[in-house]
Design a protein around this motif. Structure first.
Motif, PDB file in Angstrom:
ATOM      1  N   TYR A  16      -4.144   4.491  -0.328  1.00 34.16           N
ATOM      2  CA  TYR A  16      -4.449   3.229  -0.988  1.00 34.16           C
ATOM      3  C   TYR A  16      -5.959   3.071  -1.052  1.00 34.16           C
ATOM      4  CZ  TYR A  16       0.383   2.339   0.397  1.00 34.16           C
ATOM      5  OH  TYR A  16       1.732   2.434   0.608  1.00 34.16           O
ATOM      6  N   ASN A  17      -6.463   2.685  -2.210  1.00 33.68           N
ATOM      7  CA  ASN A  17      -7.907   2.483  -2.326  1.00 33.68           C
ATOM      8  C   ASN A  17      -8.352   1.147  -1.728  1.00 33.68           C
ATOM      9  OD1 ASN A  17      -6.689   0.972  -4.260  1.00 33.68           O
ATOM     10  ND2 ASN A  17      -8.072   1.535  -5.932  1.00 33.68           N
ATOM     11  N   VAL A  18      -7.400   0.239  -1.600  1.00 36.28           N
ATOM     12  CA  VAL A  18      -7.678  -1.061  -0.966  1.00 36.28           C
ATOM     13  C   VAL A  18      -6.627  -1.286   0.114  1.00 36.28           C
ATOM     14  CG1 VAL A  18      -7.862  -3.548  -1.281  1.00 36.28           C
ATOM     15  CG2 VAL A  18      -8.721  -2.019  -3.051  1.00 36.28           C
ATOM     16  N   MET A  19      -7.051  -1.668   1.291  1.00 37.35           N
ATOM     17  CA  MET A  19      -6.136  -1.963   2.398  1.00 37.35           C
ATOM     18  C   MET A  19      -6.247  -3.446   2.714  1.00 37.35           C
ATOM     19  SD  MET A  19      -4.785   0.986   3.163  1.00 37.35           S
ATOM     20  CE  MET A  19      -4.036   0.656   4.749  1.00 37.35           C
ATOM     21  N   PHE A  20      -5.155  -3.942   3.312  1.00 36.45           N
ATOM     22  CA  PHE A  20      -5.099  -5.341   3.703  1.00 36.45           C
ATOM     23  C   PHE A  20      -4.984  -5.434   5.227  1.00 36.45           C
ATOM     24  CE2 PHE A  20      -3.626  -5.151  -0.664  1.00 36.45           C
ATOM     25  CZ  PHE A  20      -4.342  -6.167  -1.269  1.00 36.45           C
ATOM     26  N   PRO A  21      -5.514  -6.477   5.859  1.00 35.99           N
ATOM     27  CA  PRO A  21      -5.502  -6.579   7.339  1.00 35.99           C
ATOM     28  C   PRO A  21      -4.093  -6.425   7.889  1.00 35.99           C
ATOM     29  CG  PRO A  21      -6.926  -8.269   6.414  1.00 35.99           C
ATOM     30  CD  PRO A  21      -6.223  -7.637   5.260  1.00 35.99           C
ATOM     31  N   GLY A  22      -4.002  -5.630   9.014  1.00 35.00           N
ATOM     32  CA  GLY A  22      -2.711  -5.401   9.658  1.00 35.00           C
ATOM     33  C   GLY A  22      -2.011  -4.136   9.198  1.00 35.00           C
ATOM     34  N   GLU A  23      -2.457  -3.539   8.062  1.00 33.84           N
ATOM     35  CA  GLU A  23      -1.853  -2.282   7.603  1.00 33.84           C
ATOM     36  C   GLU A  23      -2.351  -1.129   8.469  1.00 33.84           C
ATOM     37  OE1 GLU A  23      -0.740  -1.909   3.131  1.00 33.84           O
ATOM     38  OE2 GLU A  23      -2.782  -2.742   3.154  1.00 33.84           O
ATOM     39  N   SER A  24      -1.615  -0.001   8.488  1.00 31.90           N
ATOM     40  CA  SER A  24      -1.999   1.205   9.225  1.00 31.90           C
ATOM     41  C   SER A  24      -2.366   2.301   8.241  1.00 31.90           C
ATOM     42  CB  SER A  24      -0.852   1.653  10.131  1.00 31.90           C
ATOM     43  OG  SER A  24       0.285   1.986   9.349  1.00 31.90           O
ATOM     44  N   VAL A  25      -3.304   3.213   8.683  1.00 33.23           N
ATOM     45  CA  VAL A  25      -3.736   4.305   7.842  1.00 33.23           C
ATOM     46  C   VAL A  25      -4.073   5.486   8.737  1.00 33.23           C
ATOM     47  CG1 VAL A  25      -6.190   3.618   7.855  1.00 33.23           C
ATOM     48  CG2 VAL A  25      -5.268   4.944   5.929  1.00 33.23           C
ATOM     49  N   SER A  26      -3.959   6.730   8.211  1.00 33.35           N
ATOM     50  CA  SER A  26      -4.241   7.937   8.987  1.00 33.35           C
ATOM     51  C   SER A  26      -4.977   8.912   8.095  1.00 33.35           C
ATOM     52  CB  SER A  26      -2.929   8.555   9.507  1.00 33.35           C
ATOM     53  OG  SER A  26      -3.218   9.783  10.145  1.00 33.35           O
ATOM     54  N   PHE A  27      -6.010   9.602   8.694  1.00 35.67           N
ATOM     55  CA  PHE A  27      -6.740  10.653   7.992  1.00 35.67           C
ATOM     56  C   PHE A  27      -6.356  12.004   8.591  1.00 35.67           C
ATOM     57  CE2 PHE A  27      -9.321   6.861   7.418  1.00 35.67           C
ATOM     58  CZ  PHE A  27      -9.586   6.909   6.059  1.00 35.67           C
TER      59      PHE A  27
END
Length: 1100
Positions: free
Chosen positions: A536-547
């Motif tokens: 996602y190019n934009v994230m919202f507070p509380g979401e999770s992300v991994s590289f």
């Protein structure tokens, strides 16, 4: 008899006169010929006083032509001489003739000198030559022409024919041949002979004894005459002289050194089959009976079972028996015969034992005595193959003991050779291993491989890359025996499939290649790929992300992560963020490394930016088409859009109820009534499950698509060519639709002038139908504003016939001929369609009627009927006229009653028999009787009327019936039986009167006949005999011939000779003719009788 005598005397007189005339002429001729002409002239001038001397007249001699040359058939340029002999030739001048024409002095080919004529022969001098003499002193005395002599001049010189006694093309020394030269034309020839154009002899034939000097060409020619005339040269004949041919001796057996009991065969080849062969051994003729050798066949000598006694030098001679010619000795062939067979020697190369599979061993078997040997090999006692030397590519099955034996022909074989042992082993396969943990490397990395055998240390190893041998250099390098391959700094050139194999010392034993190791060397350093999950190019507070950091090639990597170029604490190839907040905003990168001694680093990955948004988004919803009402079957699509970021999964709701749809767009492809309702949507992140707000609601109303109604405006749907048809298609009075027409499922287009559409194609009109317009018609409607199509209407079948309807006029009953009073019905049939009006024509005059036209009772007028059908209002369609049906009406036959009871039966019966009949009819009829117009229970041809069954004397009629036509007749005329008894009494009275009157007349005649007497004054006629006896007839000269009455006019006119021949002795006195009455009386009085049915005409 006087006429022949007169003729004979006349002939004798004529002969005497002729004889007298002939003798007179001979006498006068002799007297004239005896006088000399000169004397006769002189005597006319002498004195009459001197007596006249009588002299014999002079007769000139007859010349003869004498041939002075030797021949009379000559050739151009030859000389011919003739002489003309006349007695006293010196007193005569000679004139020469050819073919009765005098020769001219101007002819250059002839010359005359005295009595001699010389001719130079040409084709023009051919002819019959004669001569004539003219007396030199007595100018008027000329001889007769001599007998002619024929001179023949041929057009061309002759060509002699050369023949020879021997026809052989080639002659041998010692033979002889005789040549003969012959000219077949004329004679007197002498012959000249030439050998190779040199004259050799003069004779018509000569013999040549053959030697080599006599070979060459021979020809001849002929000559004759003093100034010789030569013929043409004959055809040449060639005499070829050759030495007797030397035969060629050939040994047909494959060897010259043989062993006892073998077969030897020689052939002696001469020039041709005419030569007879004689065989020699050691220059002595072979005696076949003594030597026990088979008699030779043609030019072959065969010794079937040779022994040492046949050893020697063989030769042959050839003899031409028909010409007694014998050749010299042929070439010689020495035959050597051995007593014992030898033992072969077996050898092997190479001599190594054991040997490996794949090596080749050669076994050789040799017999040093004679030749032509064939060799048989054995392994472990079993025959294997043949040949002097055999090469065996070794396999495990080839090990064992080998020996051999030699043989030739069918009878000779040697002992077995000594045995040779051969062992065979499998070649081991080397093992290829990697020392470096990985086989896909990058530039400047190092690689090491090893190759080894388990059974021996004598192997030397060779390496191969992609099928090509690897050569040692700085990179790669090998150890002492090539067991290790080292690459210190890899490059792209080292990429390939590596294998190795072993070779055993100096022998040509190589192992198979080992299994393959694939070494991959990349062109450049690997690229590291950094990925974000979710992306996602934009994230919202509380979401999770991994590289995560990835290298797609090779293994053994260790990964390093960076945020805004600062190292992050991570393990493995992933860096997770469990709850995003504003602090995680930034740029992320990674890299990898591997190796123990010297680390190898990759290139840093691309940067990924992470953006964090603070507010929750609300999606927007749109609808296509943007209308409140749609029709079933239409497609309706809704689209839900979230402007911020990506990765949304959409949720749809109808009337607040979730729908199982997760796409951004929601389509209703085939709308139906159940799709009506209120629609809304929301979105959820597909990976983080983050939800947006609900969109605004949208209402949808769905209605059924109406079905158009197809109606025929024309009353009928089966039409004929040129008829008009009109159909209509409508949609409940709405004008928002346009229409499409179909025929047999295919779109109807306006391609013909007879077909046109109304407004919006609501009507389809065909002004003049044809067969191409037939089919199933339907229509569909399309909404003008959008692509909404209705279902097709119900189909209407339009049948267009190929031709106009066939009108058939039928008659019932189907009788060709009707009879008066019959009823007949005509029916006009149309085989197809409906709505017809019927028109009738009677003898061309039309009238209207219904389907049937009935005539209750026909009359005797013959008429013709036709019919026609038509339909339609504006432009009526008419069929062709039906066939004409003629109505032939005949008068119905009328029955007739006749009375069978005759007048004679009136006396014996009191009944009356009536019969009903059909006049002039040969058919079988049944009859019905009627009494006072009421039928009687009687079917019979006859009806008997008596006073008992008809006391009232009624009126009777009858009628005929039958199975054929006509089936019944008209009634007969009435027959009345009134006053039947009165008629019978009157008839009986009249019949009685007539009967008794006839009886009275007969009795009166009898009485008159009996009681009448003749008068006394009547003279009694004298009875005369009309017939005479034969004796009386002969005595009378005027006796009539009784057969005259049987003789025809032709017989009366015949010659008397015929009468004599027939033996008739009657005179020609005419017979007296009496009247018939007299003849009758005479016959009665003569008492003639019948004899066997014939009338005796004469008395005896």
């Amino acid at each position: 008899m006087t006429q022949p005598s007169s003729t004979a005397s006349t002939c004798a007189t004529r002969w005497k006169m002729w004889l007298f005339k002939i003798l007179s002429v001979i006498c006068f001729t002799a007297v004239c010929a005896a006088q000399d002409p000169e004397d006769a002239v002189t005597s006319s001038f002498v004195d009459t006083t001197i007596p006249i001397e009588t002299t014999i007249p002079y007769e000139p001699p007859v010349p003869t032509v004498q041939r002075l040359s030797s021949w009379l058939d000559v050739f151009p340029s030859e000389k011919v001489e003739f002489g003309c002999n006349v007695n006293g030739s010196s007193d005569w001048t000679i004139t020469w003739y050819r073919d009765a024409e005098q020769l001219q002095d101007t002819d250059p080919n002839v010359s005359a000198s005295g009595s001699k004529l010389t001719i130079t022969a040409t084709t023009t001098t051919t002819g019959r030559y004669s001569c004539k003499g003219h007396h030199k002193t007595k100018l008027d005395v000329t001889t007769e022409n001599s007998a002619p002599v024929q001179l023949t001049v041929y057009a061309n010189p002759p060509k002699p024919t050369l023949t020879r006694s021997s026809k052989f093309n080639t002659m041998f020394p010692g033979e002889s041949v005789t040549f003969t030269c012959k000219v077949n034309v004329s004679s007197g020839w002498s012959y000249l002979w030439y050998h190779n154009n040199t004259e050799i002899q003069t004779s018509d034939a000569f013999r040549v004894d053959i030697n080599h000097s006599k070979s060459g060409q021979y020809h001849c020619k002929a000559k004759r005459g003093k100034s010789p005339f030569f013929t043409e040269v004959s055809e040449a004949t060639t005499l070829q002289v050759s030495d007797t041919p030397k035969p060629f001796l050939k040994l047909l057996s494959p060897w010259m050194e043989v062993f006892e009991n073998e077969t030897v065969e020689f052939s002696c080849e001469a020039e041709s089959d005419d030569w007879t062969i004689t065989w020699y051994r050691n220059e002595k003729e072979v005696q076949f009976e003594v030597d026990l050798i088979e008699e030779p066949m043609d030019s072959y000598l065969n010794i079937t079972s040779v022994t040492q006694a046949y050893q020697g030098r063989y030769s042959c001679k050839a003899e031409l028996e028909s010409r007694k010619v014998r050749s010299e000795f042929s070439n010689t062939t020495d035959l050597r015969v051995y007593g014992n067979t030898p033992k072969p020697t077996a050898s092997k190369g190479p001599t190594l034992n054991p040997m490996y599979v794949g090596e080749t061993v050669n076994f050789t078997c040799k017999v040093t005595v004679s030749s032509g040997w064939e060799y048989q090999w054995y392994r472990n006692g079993v025959q294997t193959t043949t040949g002097e030397t055999i090469s065996i590519p070794l396999s495990l099955s080839n090990q064992g003991k080998y020996w051999c034996m030699a043989y030739r022909g069918d009878t000779t074989q040697t002992e077995f050779s000594d045995e040779i042992q051969q062992d065979v082993l499998e070649i081991p396969v080397p093992t290829l291993k990697r020392i470096t943990p990985w086989l896909d490397v990058f530039p400047t990395e190092g690689v090491k491989l090893s190759c080894g055998m388990n059974d021996s240390s004598d192997w030397i190893y060779k390496w191969s890359k992609d099928g090509n041998e690897v050569q040692a250099d700085k990179s790669p390098s090998f150890d002492l025996k090539g067991a290790t391959l080292s690459i210190s700094s890899a490059s792209a050139a080292h990429t390939g499939h590596y294998t190795c194999k072993g070779q055993l010392g100096q022998r040509s034993v190589s192992s198979r290649f080992s299994s393959t190791l694939n070494l991959t060397v990349y062109d450049k350093k690997p690229t590291v790929l950094l990925q974000q999950d979710p992306e996602y190019n934009v994230m919202f507070p509380g979401e999770s992300v991994s590289f995560s950091c990835h290298i797609d090639v090779s293994t053994g990597w260790e990964y390093l992560f960076y945020q805004n170029r600062k190292p992050l604490n991570a393990s493995g190839n992933k860096y997770p963020i469990s709850s995003v907040d504003i602090t995680h905003l930034g740029s992320y990168t990674c890299e990898a490394k591997r190796g123990s001694g010297q680390n190898y680093f990759t290139i840093i990955s691309q940067a990924i930016g992470l953006k964090v948004e603070g507010n929750k988004p609300k999606p927007s919803m749109t609808q296509q088409p943007d209308v409140d009402k749609v029709y079933t079957g239409e497609s309706v699509s809704f689209e839900c859009t979230v402007e911020a970021s990506t990765g949304w999964v959409y949720h749809w709701f109808k009337d607040g109820t979730p729908l199982p749809i997760k796409n951004r767009t929601f389509s209703i492809n085939d709308a139906n009534l159940s799709n009506s309702g209120s629609y809304s949507c929301m979105a959820t992140r597909d990976k983080t499950k983050y939800n947006t707000q609900h969109s605004e609601r949208r209402s949808l109303r769905v209605s059924e698509i109406p079905v158009p109604s197809l109606k025929p405006i024309t009353q009928w749907q089966d039409v004929f060519p040129t008829e008009g048809v009109k159909l209509s298609c409508g949609m409940d009075g709405s004008s928002d639709w346009k229409y499409t027409w179909f025929r047999n499922g295919q779109l109807v287009r306006k391609e013909d002038e007879v077909l046109y559409f109304g407004s919006d194609a609501a009507t389809l009109s065909i002004s003049s139908a044809s067969a191409s317009q037939r089919g199933q018609y339907s229509c569909s409607a399309q909404l003008k504003s959008r692509s909404v199509s209705s279902n097709s209407s119900s189909e209407t079948t339009l049948e267009v016939y190929d031709t106009k309807p066939r009108v058939t006029l039928m008659q019932n009953p189907k009788h060709n001929v009707m009879h008066t009073g019959d009823a007949v019905t005509f029916s006009c049939h149309v085989n197809v369609s409906s709505g017809w009006e019927y028109w009738w024509l009677k003898d061309g005059r039309s009238f209207t009627s219904k389907y049937n036209h009935t005539i209750s009772s026909v009359v005797t007028t013959n008429t013709s009927y036709q019919c026609q059908v038509r339909r339609g209002t504006n432009t009526a369609f008419r069929s062709d006229l039906s066939q004409a049906v003629g109505l032939e009406v005949k008068e119905r036959p009328t029955a007739n009653i006749i009375l069978l009871t005759g007048w004679s039966e009136v006396f014996s019966t009191d009944s009356l028999v009536l019969q009903c009949e059909m006049p002039k009819s040969q058919d079988i009829w049944n009859y019905t009787w009627f009494k006072e117009r009421r039928p009687i229970n009687l079917i019979s041809e006859k009806h008997t009327v008596t006073p008992q069954n008809n006391p009232e004397q009624s009126l009777y009629t009858c009628q005929g019936t039958r199975s054929g036509r006509p089936t019944y007749s008209k009634f007969s005329e009435s027959f009345t039986t009134k006053n039947l008894l009165l008629k019978r009494r009157v008839l009986l009275s009249i019949s009685g009167l007539i009967f008794f009157g006839i009886i009275a007349v007969l009795l009166g005649c009898i009485v008159l006949r009996v009681f009448r007497k003749p008068d006394d004054g009547d003279e009694k006629l004298e009875e005369t005999e009309l017939f005479l006896t034969m004796a009386q007839l002969k005595e009378r000269d005027d006796a009539p011939c009784p057969m005259v009455q049987y003789i025809t006019d032709a017989e009366l006119n015949s010659s008397p000779k015929e009468g004599e021949e027939n033996g008739t002795a009657c005179s020609e006195t005419p017979l007296p003719i009496t009247s018939h009455e007299d003849q009758a009386v005479t016959i009665e009085s003569s008492g003639t009788t019948e004899s066997n049915g014939g009338l005796v005409s004469f008395k005896q």
